[in-house]
Structure formats: C-alpha cells, structure tokens
Enzyme design. Structure first.
Site, PDB file in Angstrom:
ATOM      1  N   PHE A 105       3.157 -17.874  18.965  1.00  0.00           N
ATOM      2  CA  PHE A 105       3.478 -19.171  18.131  1.00  0.00           C
ATOM      3  C   PHE A 105       3.270 -18.885  16.546  1.00  0.00           C
ATOM      4  CE2 PHE A 105       5.701 -21.981  21.082  1.00  0.00           C
ATOM      5  CZ  PHE A 105       5.612 -20.883  21.894  1.00  0.00           C
TER       6      PHE A 105
ATOM      7  N   GLY B  45      -0.260  -3.351   9.630  1.00  0.00           N
ATOM      8  CA  GLY B  45       0.097  -4.768   9.197  1.00  0.00           C
ATOM      9  C   GLY B  45      -0.786  -5.865   9.376  1.00  0.00           C
TER      10      GLY B  45
ATOM     11  N   THR C  83      10.296 -17.829  18.223  1.00  0.00           N
ATOM     12  CA  THR C  83      11.672 -18.194  17.699  1.00  0.00           C
ATOM     13  C   THR C  83      12.742 -17.658  18.659  1.00  0.00           C
ATOM     14  OG1 THR C  83      13.048 -17.606  15.642  1.00  0.00           O
ATOM     15  CG2 THR C  83      12.258 -15.574  16.758  1.00  0.00           C
TER      16      THR C  83
ATOM     17  N   LYS D  44      14.281  -9.942  18.215  1.00  0.00           N
ATOM     18  CA  LYS D  44      13.552  -9.973  19.125  1.00  0.00           C
ATOM     19  C   LYS D  44      14.014 -10.285  20.367  1.00  0.00           C
ATOM     20  CE  LYS D  44       9.909  -9.541  16.503  1.00  0.00           C
ATOM     21  NZ  LYS D  44       9.163  -8.161  16.607  1.00  0.00           N
TER      22      LYS D  44
ATOM     23  N   TYR E 232      16.846 -11.824  12.490  1.00  0.00           N
ATOM     24  CA  TYR E 232      15.555 -11.604  12.885  1.00  0.00           C
ATOM     25  C   TYR E 232      15.078 -12.017  14.295  1.00  0.00           C
ATOM     26  CZ  TYR E 232      10.381 -12.069  13.625  1.00  0.00           C
ATOM     27  OH  TYR E 232       9.079 -12.090  14.159  1.00  0.00           O
TER      28      TYR E 232
ATOM     29  N   SER F 124       8.586 -13.377  19.942  1.00  0.00           N
ATOM     30  CA  SER F 124       8.153 -14.622  18.996  1.00  0.00           C
ATOM     31  C   SER F 124       8.743 -15.846  19.509  1.00  0.00           C
ATOM     32  CB  SER F 124       8.884 -14.455  17.716  1.00  0.00           C
ATOM     33  OG  SER F 124       8.985 -15.820  16.789  1.00  0.00           O
TER      34      SER F 124
HETATM   35  P1  NAD Z   1       3.615  -6.939   9.155  1.00  0.00           P
HETATM   36  O1  NAD Z   1       4.825  -6.748   8.277  1.00  0.00           O
HETATM   37  O2  NAD Z   1       2.444  -7.194   8.465  1.00  0.00           O
HETATM   38  O3  NAD Z   1       3.588  -5.765  10.072  1.00  0.00           O
HETATM   39  C1  NAD Z   1       4.624  -4.904  10.644  1.00  0.00           C
HETATM   40  C2  NAD Z   1       4.230  -3.446  10.403  1.00  0.00           C
HETATM   41  O4  NAD Z   1       5.229  -2.523  10.644  1.00  0.00           O
HETATM   42  C3  NAD Z   1       4.233  -3.148   8.737  1.00  0.00           C
HETATM   43  O5  NAD Z   1       2.718  -2.623   8.564  1.00  0.00           O
HETATM   44  C4  NAD Z   1       5.354  -2.324   8.608  1.00  0.00           C
HETATM   45  O6  NAD Z   1       5.072  -1.510   7.521  1.00  0.00           O
HETATM   46  C5  NAD Z   1       5.532  -1.441   9.818  1.00  0.00           C
HETATM   47  N1  NAD Z   1       6.939  -1.348  10.269  1.00  0.00           N
HETATM   48  C6  NAD Z   1       7.887  -2.061   9.813  1.00  0.00           C
HETATM   49  N2  NAD Z   1       9.240  -1.086  10.153  1.00  0.00           N
HETATM   50  C7  NAD Z   1       8.641  -0.030  10.669  1.00  0.00           C
HETATM   51  C8  NAD Z   1       9.248   1.081  11.140  1.00  0.00           C
HETATM   52  N3  NAD Z   1      10.600   1.306  11.116  1.00  0.00           N
HETATM   53  N4  NAD Z   1       8.611   2.153  11.507  1.00  0.00           N
HETATM   54  C9  NAD Z   1       7.136   2.217  11.378  1.00  0.00           C
HETATM   55  N5  NAD Z   1       6.557   0.926  10.787  1.00  0.00           N
HETATM   56  C10 NAD Z   1       7.357  -0.178  10.638  1.00  0.00           C
HETATM   57  O7  NAD Z   1       3.997  -8.014  10.202  1.00  0.00           O
HETATM   58  P2  NAD Z   1       3.122  -8.723  11.514  1.00  0.00           P
HETATM   59  O8  NAD Z   1       2.740 -10.320  10.959  1.00  0.00           O
HETATM   60  O9  NAD Z   1       1.717  -8.115  11.545  1.00  0.00           O
HETATM   61  O10 NAD Z   1       3.783  -8.843  12.655  1.00  0.00           O
HETATM   62  C11 NAD Z   1       3.812  -7.738  13.662  1.00  0.00           C
HETATM   63  C12 NAD Z   1       4.938  -8.099  14.451  1.00  0.00           C
HETATM   64  O11 NAD Z   1       4.715  -9.290  15.196  1.00  0.00           O
HETATM   65  C13 NAD Z   1       6.499  -7.886  14.080  1.00  0.00           C
HETATM   66  O12 NAD Z   1       7.159  -7.373  14.815  1.00  0.00           O
HETATM   67  C14 NAD Z   1       6.932  -9.285  13.864  1.00  0.00           C
HETATM   68  O13 NAD Z   1       8.269  -9.674  13.871  1.00  0.00           O
HETATM   69  C15 NAD Z   1       6.118 -10.036  15.133  1.00  0.00           C
HETATM   70  N6  NAD Z   1       5.874 -11.314  14.854  1.00  0.00           N
HETATM   71  C16 NAD Z   1       5.078 -11.846  13.833  1.00  0.00           C
HETATM   72  C17 NAD Z   1       4.712 -13.267  13.500  1.00  0.00           C
HETATM   73  C18 NAD Z   1       4.258 -13.690  12.313  1.00  0.00           C
HETATM   74  O14 NAD Z   1       4.208 -14.763  12.059  1.00  0.00           O
HETATM   75  N7  NAD Z   1       3.405 -12.936  11.654  1.00  0.00           N
HETATM   76  C19 NAD Z   1       5.140 -14.199  14.691  1.00  0.00           C
HETATM   77  C20 NAD Z   1       6.035 -13.784  15.576  1.00  0.00           C
HETATM   78  C21 NAD Z   1       6.236 -12.183  15.692  1.00  0.00           C
HETATM   79  C1  UD1 Z   2       8.872 -18.865  10.786  1.00  0.00           C
HETATM   80  C2  UD1 Z   2      10.190 -18.439  11.103  1.00  0.00           C
HETATM   81  C3  UD1 Z   2      10.158 -17.725  12.360  1.00  0.00           C
HETATM   82  C4  UD1 Z   2       9.204 -16.836  12.651  1.00  0.00           C
HETATM   83  C5  UD1 Z   2       7.713 -17.497  12.327  1.00  0.00           C
HETATM   84  C6  UD1 Z   2       6.530 -16.614  12.070  1.00  0.00           C
HETATM   85  C7  UD1 Z   2      11.806 -19.561   9.723  1.00  0.00           C
HETATM   86  C8  UD1 Z   2      13.310 -20.713   9.773  1.00  0.00           C
HETATM   87  N1  UD1 Z   2      11.466 -19.462  10.992  1.00  0.00           N
HETATM   88  O1  UD1 Z   2       8.464 -19.980  11.544  1.00  0.00           O
HETATM   89  O2  UD1 Z   2      11.394 -17.284  12.882  1.00  0.00           O
HETATM   90  O3  UD1 Z   2       8.980 -16.194  14.021  1.00  0.00           O
HETATM   91  O4  UD1 Z   2       7.873 -18.006  10.887  1.00  0.00           O
HETATM   92  O5  UD1 Z   2       6.695 -15.414  11.206  1.00  0.00           O
HETATM   93  O6  UD1 Z   2      11.676 -19.077   8.561  1.00  0.00           O
HETATM   94  N2  UD1 Z   2       6.523 -25.365   5.736  1.00  0.00           N
HETATM   95  C9  UD1 Z   2       6.643 -26.040   4.496  1.00  0.00           C
HETATM   96  N3  UD1 Z   2       6.523 -25.482   3.085  1.00  0.00           N
HETATM   97  C10 UD1 Z   2       6.248 -23.938   3.095  1.00  0.00           C
HETATM   98  C11 UD1 Z   2       6.280 -23.262   4.219  1.00  0.00           C
HETATM   99  C12 UD1 Z   2       6.654 -23.951   5.603  1.00  0.00           C
HETATM  100  O7  UD1 Z   2       6.577 -27.284   4.528  1.00  0.00           O
HETATM  101  O8  UD1 Z   2       6.342 -23.667   1.932  1.00  0.00           O
HETATM  102  C13 UD1 Z   2       6.586 -26.001   6.955  1.00  0.00           C
HETATM  103  C14 UD1 Z   2       8.058 -25.483   7.931  1.00  0.00           C
HETATM  104  O9  UD1 Z   2       8.990 -26.184   7.517  1.00  0.00           O
HETATM  105  C15 UD1 Z   2       7.424 -25.661   9.277  1.00  0.00           C
HETATM  106  C16 UD1 Z   2       5.952 -25.187   9.037  1.00  0.00           C
HETATM  107  O10 UD1 Z   2       5.578 -25.313   7.556  1.00  0.00           O
HETATM  108  O11 UD1 Z   2       7.317 -26.947   9.657  1.00  0.00           O
HETATM  109  C17 UD1 Z   2       5.560 -23.826   9.327  1.00  0.00           C
HETATM  110  O12 UD1 Z   2       6.504 -22.827   8.692  1.00  0.00           O
HETATM  111  P1  UD1 Z   2       6.445 -21.443   8.727  1.00  0.00           P
HETATM  112  O13 UD1 Z   2       4.908 -20.927   8.567  1.00  0.00           O
HETATM  113  O14 UD1 Z   2       7.609 -20.819   7.967  1.00  0.00           O
HETATM  114  O15 UD1 Z   2       6.647 -21.033  10.337  1.00  0.00           O
HETATM  115  P2  UD1 Z   2       7.992 -21.401  11.380  1.00  0.00           P
HETATM  116  O16 UD1 Z   2       8.828 -22.468  10.403  1.00  0.00           O
HETATM  117  O17 UD1 Z   2       7.490 -21.976  12.240  1.00  0.00           O
END
Ligand code: NAD
Ligand code: UD1
Length: 335
Positions: A178, A10, A126, A153, A149, A124
């Site tokens: 973040f 991912g 969140t 977490k 979701y 997260s």
């Molecule tokens: P992503 O979807 O790109 O990566 C997650 C990976 O996990 C994917 O490759 C998917 O195929 C794999 N996966 C999902 N369920 C699975 C399962 N049951 N078994 C095996 N593989 C599985 O997401 P990401 O952005 O790289 O996020 C990675 C982690 O960080 C996630 O747990 C996500 O919730 C957490 N996280 C992400 C963000 C963000 O903004 N990207 C923010 C906070 C937390």
């Molecule tokens: C979102 C998720 C959060 C998750 C995080 C990282 C929601 C409510 N929260 O957070 O649970 O952990 O992503 O994956 O979805 N924005 C716009 N236009 C857009 C998209 C976003 O104005 O098209 C604004 C949002 O209102 C926010 C900021 O951009 O103020 C960031 O948004 P986003 O990237 O979705 O992240 P979070 O809301 O922080």
C-alpha cells in the site's frame, strides 16, 4: 546461503537489508543505481555492522549473473529493482516496459538456469485500480490500471503466475504494497526522491524542511471523511519485515499478500498528524484532484497476518516522527 536483493540500494531495499540482517540472512545486492546511490548501502552497513556484496549492474545484463552466482551461494531472490514514477511512465512507457518487464523476465530466466526458484516480487496496490470494494482483500478483482507503471506490475504478476503453473517447484510471493512512508528510526536511511516528490510524505517533509513552499492537497471533494484522499500508509520498516516473513514462509506456487495496516488516513489527517508529531508547520492549500487518483484505497492485511504471522505495528505518529527524523538530519537526502 544468501538472498539476492535486486534494487537493494533503493528506499524499500535498504530498509529490507536491515531487517534481513536482523533475522540472520546474508544478502547480496544487485542495483544499477539509476535511482539510488552507494552511500545508502554504506549507511545500511553502518546500521547493521554487516558487509554486503554489491554488484553494480542491470537486472537485464545476463553477464553479471555469471559473477554473482560464481561468487555466492544464492538460494532466493527479493526483486525490488524497477522504475516507479507514475508520471514518468506515462511519458516514457517503452522505457518502463523495457526496464521493468524485460528486466524481470531476464532475472527469472537467470535464476531458473541456476535452479533458484524462490522469488519475492514488489507489486503494488495500484493493480487494484479503482478498487471494487474497501477494505481491499487479495481476491478483489484487478481494475483498470491508470498508468504504464502500474501495468508493468500487473503484467509481471501475470507472467509469474503462468511460470508457476508450468513449474511446480516455483515458490513466489507477490507482495502488494500500500503506501510505504517513514524511515529507519536511526535517521540514517530514508526516502530520497531525485526531483520534486510525487508522493505525499516526501512532499510534506520537504515543505517542513523549507525546500518547498506549500503542500498542494489534491482535491477536497472525494466521498471520504473530510473530502481529501484516503490511503493505507505503512511504515517502511514494517513493510521490510513483511519481506522477511514472506521469505520465512515461502510455499510452492504463487501467494499474493496485501502489505498495509488496514487503516485509512486522509491527506488532511496526515498533515495534522505530522504537525502534531513533530511540532513543525506544514502550510498547504487545496487544489484540483490529481488525474488518475482514487478517493479511497486501504486494505485488509488479514491474509498476511494469518499465513505469514506478520502485522504492521508502527502507527501514523511513528511514521511521521521517523520521516521527519530522516529529513531534518538529511535535508538534501544522501547528497
Ligand atoms: P527505489 O527507486 O528507491 O528503488 C528501486 C531500486 O531499483 C533503485 O535503487 C534503482 O536504482 C534500482 N533499479 C531500477 N531499475 C533497475 C535495473 N534495471 N537494474 C538494476 N537496478 C535497478 O524504489 P522503492 O520505493 O524502493 O521501490 C522498490 C520496489 O517497490 C519497486 O519495484 C517499486 O515499483 C515497488 N513499489 C514501491 C512503492 C513505493 O511507494 N515506494 C509502492 C509499491 C511498489
Ligand atoms: C501513487 C501512485 C501509485 C503508486 C504509489 C506508491 C499516482 C496516481 N499513483 O499512489 O501508482 O503505487 O504512489 O508509489 O501517482 N497527495 C496530495 N498532494 C501531493 C501528493 C499527494 O494531496 O503533493 C495526495 C494524493 O492525491 C493521494 C495521497 O496524497 O490522495 C497519497 O498520494 P501518493 O503518496 O502520491 O500515493 P498514491 O496516490 O496512493
């Protein structure tokens, strides 16, 4: 000794594989490719020159661990695998609880069976819900979490804390991310959402590349500098490096770290920064607030700096440049 990286194909996983290689770690990847593809792993190998053993499978499949542990000497696990769409989790909560919580439970059981007791978990910001105060420190109380979701977490965090109370050998780092954005500076790996992006940066880059017409700015009436929402954006490579530092500094019990920059950036500031960094236009319009959004969310990352020696070093300009470099070179992601 190798690190088992679940969800390694991912967005954050691939960037972390690169940093693990740079730090001399051997990684083994377990991913069911439900939200990723093998091309991403091939690109990581191209960047690092390393070969990773890849197991295509689910973290809830007990059989796959037999092979993984027979064929590798696993010492620790970085657990990224999980579903992460807030909107999807509202529509399909059972699927989220099953995949994220049950999957994590089975993973930990299988690790413990083999006496692997070092775990890094992707949590997260969140979990703080509407934060009680900003900048958010790790002792900020958890708030009302708006989505299934986010609840997965928080529940996994609680589960890991209870396991650590019962087993003093368990070393566990809960990393509360973040807002990760940007891409590896090579432009070969990056964020590749399946559908229309929910998150701000991939939406901006898809508008810039012409896949979407205009950005919707969700609300300009928050109590912030310019009324738009403020977040703590962090370059994904800095975030990846945070995992390496956490791995190098594992200690018994559960340690919680915020991984952010400590700086808040508003939506309108981000649009301006992106346009200036890249010389491209991002048309936008203001619309209603998005349900479940908070006005302001940014952290203090002082604990990670003090205990892990980690600090984010890449600024908003670099995040915008690298996000665009990835998108313009891969207008359709990995497809
Ligand atoms: P992503 O979807 O790109 O990566 C997650 C990976 O996990 C994917 O490759 C998917 O195929 C794999 N996966 C999902 N369920 C699975 C399962 N049951 N078994 C095996 N593989 C599985 O997401 P990401 O952005 O790289 O996020 C990675 C982690 O960080 C996630 O747990 C996500 O919730 C957490 N996280 C992400 C963000 C963000 O903004 N990207 C923010 C906070 C937390
Ligand atoms: C979102 C998720 C959060 C998750 C995080 C990282 C929601 C409510 N929260 O957070 O649970 O952990 O992503 O994956 O979805 N924005 C716009 N236009 C857009 C998209 C976003 O104005 O098209 C604004 C949002 O209102 C926010 C900021 O951009 O103020 C960031 O948004 P986003 O990237 O979705 O992240 P979070 O809301 O922080």
């Amino acid at each position: 000794m190798a690190v088992l990286v679940t969800g390694g194909a991912g967005y954050i996983g691939t960037h972390t594989l690169v940093e693990l290689s740079a730090a001399g770690y051997e990684s083994v990847v377990l991913d069911n490719l439900s939200n990723s593809c093998e091309t991403a792993l091939e690109r990581v190998m191209e960047i690092t020159g390393d070969n990773y053993k890849f197991y295509k499978g689910d973290i809830a499949d007990r059989e796959i661990y037999k092979r993984i542990f027979e064929e590798n000497d696993i010492d620790a696990c970085i657990h990224f695998a999980g579903l992460k769409s807030v909107a999807e989790s509202v529509s399909f909560p059972l699927h989220y609880f099953q995949n994220n919580i049950i999957g994590s439970l089975i993973l930990v059981e299988e690790l413990f069976k083999r006496n692997v007791k070092k775990l890094i978990f992707s949590s997260s910001a969140t979990v703080y819900g509407e934060p009680a105060f900003v900048p958010i420190t790790e002792d900020c109380p958890k708030g009302e979490i708006p989505s299934p979701y986010g609840k997965t977490k928080s529940m996994i965090e609680e589960m890991l804390m209870d396991i650590a109370k019962a087993d003093r050998e368990f070393s566990c780092a809960l990393l509360r991310y973040f807002n990760p954005i940007g891409a590896h500076e090579s432009g070969r790996i990056g964020e590749d959402p399946n559908d229309i992006p929910n998150n701000l940066m991939p939406y901006i880059t898809q508008v810039a590349v012409g896949r979407l017409p205009r950005l919707r700015v969700f609300g300009d009436d928050y109590d912030t500098r310019d009324g738009s929402g403020v977040r703590d954006y962090i370059h994904v490579t800095d975030l990846a490096d945070g995992h390496v530092k956490a791995l190098q500094n594992m200690k018994k019990g559960v340690s919680v770290y915020n991984l952010g920059t400590g700086n808040g950036t508003s939506v309108l500031e981000m649009v301006k920064a992106f346009q200036e960094a890249n010389g491209v236009d991002v048309p936008y319009y203001i619309t209603d607030r998005r349900p479940g959004d908070v006005g302001e969310c940014y952290c203090s990352a002082a604990k990670a700096e003090k205990e892990l020696g980690w600090k984010a070093t890449r600024d908003i300009n670099k995040m915008c440049e690298d996000a665009w470099n990835w998108q313009k070179n891969n207008p359709n992601g990995y497809r």
